[in-house]
Design a protein around this motif. Structure first.
Motif, PDB file in Angstrom:
ATOM      1  N   GLN A  78      15.504 -35.459  -1.369  1.00 13.63           N
ATOM      2  CA  GLN A  78      14.744 -34.665  -2.364  1.00 13.63           C
ATOM      3  C   GLN A  78      13.303 -34.292  -1.399  1.00 13.63           C
ATOM      4  O   GLN A  78      12.835 -35.152  -0.662  1.00 13.63           O
ATOM      5  CB  GLN A  78      13.999 -35.778  -3.353  1.00 13.63           C
ATOM      6  CG  GLN A  78      13.085 -35.260  -4.289  1.00 13.63           C
ATOM      7  CD  GLN A  78      12.533 -36.259  -5.469  1.00 13.63           C
ATOM      8  OE1 GLN A  78      12.493 -37.611  -5.173  1.00 13.63           O
ATOM      9  NE2 GLN A  78      12.673 -35.892  -6.574  1.00 13.63           N
ATOM     10  N   SER A  81       6.894 -33.486  -1.990  1.00 17.77           N
ATOM     11  CA  SER A  81       6.070 -32.853  -3.035  1.00 17.77           C
ATOM     12  C   SER A  81       5.002 -32.015  -2.439  1.00 17.77           C
ATOM     13  O   SER A  81       4.402 -30.967  -3.243  1.00 17.77           O
ATOM     14  CB  SER A  81       5.484 -33.623  -4.130  1.00 17.77           C
ATOM     15  OG  SER A  81       4.554 -34.438  -3.424  1.00 17.77           O
ATOM     16  N   GLY A  88       9.450 -31.059  -3.980  1.00 17.28           N
ATOM     17  CA  GLY A  88       9.845 -31.922  -4.964  1.00 17.28           C
ATOM     18  C   GLY A  88      11.436 -31.917  -5.435  1.00 17.28           C
ATOM     19  O   GLY A  88      11.941 -32.730  -6.376  1.00 17.28           O
TER      20      GLY A  88
END
Length: 260
Positions: A78, A81, A88
């Motif tokens: 992942q 962000s 993200g």
């Protein structure tokens, strides 16, 4: 509920056949998922689709547990962000080709055929930098046809890997990734966790196959969608490992509200 017709042979042999027929894995049919077009300044990149035997965190999905690929998982990350591109979002490990990856046009022979050497080196290098995976334990089986990704102006080559000697993986650089995890194939094919993730830009709505998966130590499900969702959807379907799911279900992609 039915499964697609599985390819013959062991999972590794099936993945080799996938690589041999990589040009037949069509990424642009069925639904409009790509936003925009590449321009003349696009960059080449590569991602590693790494399949391996299940780790110590098995799937909780018991239905359709018998069949090829059911005892495998896939390595995913992942993205942080704070990143400018795809913040993200869940992705295969990978990234841009760099000069140390080799001269364009040089090739390697793999079980699935002749592949671009710089793309393979880039996929392995980036995977090691992002997850700590030991490239010596990865057998490169081949590659799929390159896929345009206009939103970041990259032409992406998915490299198929077999994790023959597994090594510990985790986040290496928190500025790049927030999570590194292995998701069981059984979790990916669970029809209850599949739908279309949608993104609206003006009058156009784009959609991609999406997967909601559970990750150990993470309280909420993690959504795999976009480029990664499309590639996983096509690969699982081509291999015959997927299960029918309700394609009428649509939900907004996480963090992607409408834009004018």
């Amino acid at each position: 509920m039915t499964t697609s017709q599985a390819q013959p042979g062991s999972p590794r042999e099936q993945l080799v056949e996938l690589a041999r027929h990589g040009d037949s894995v069509v990424m642009h049919d069925r639904e409009p998922w790509r936003i925009g077009q590449l321009d003349e300044n696009f960059r080449h990149s590569a991602v590693l689709i790494l399949f391996g035997a299940l780790d110590s965190v098995p799937s909780a999905y018991a239905e359709h547990a018998e069949g090829p690929g059911r005892d495998l998982d896939v390595l995913l990350v992942q993205r942080a962000s704070t990143l400018r591109a795809h913040p993200g979002q869940v992705a295969f490990p990978g990234g841009r080709l760099d000069p140390p990856d080799g001269e364009p046009g040089t090739t390697l022979e793999t079980p699935g055929g002749t592949v671009s050497a710089p793309h393979v080196r880039a996929a392995l290098r980036e995977a090691q930098e992002e997850t700590g995976v030991d490239p010596a334990g990865v057998e490169v089986l081949g590659a799929l046809h390159e896929v345009p990704l206009p939103v970041s102006n990259h032409l992406v080559t998915p490299v198929i890997g077999w994790w023959r000697s597994q090594s510990p993986v985790d986040v290496v650089d928190h500025a790049e990734s927030s999570l590194v995890f292995r998701v069981p194939v059984l979790d990916l094919i669970n029809p209850a966790h599949r739908y279309y993730a949608t993104v609206t830009r003006g009058n156009q709505t784009y959609k991609s196959p999406a997967f909601d998966v559970s990750v150990a130590g993470v309280p909420e499900t993690v959504t795999v969608w976009g480029f990664t969702g499309v590639v996983l959807d096509r690969v699982l379907e081509w291999l015959g490992w997927s299960v029918d799911w309700d394609r009428s279900v649509k939900r907004p992609a996480p963090g992607m509200g409408p834009r004018k």
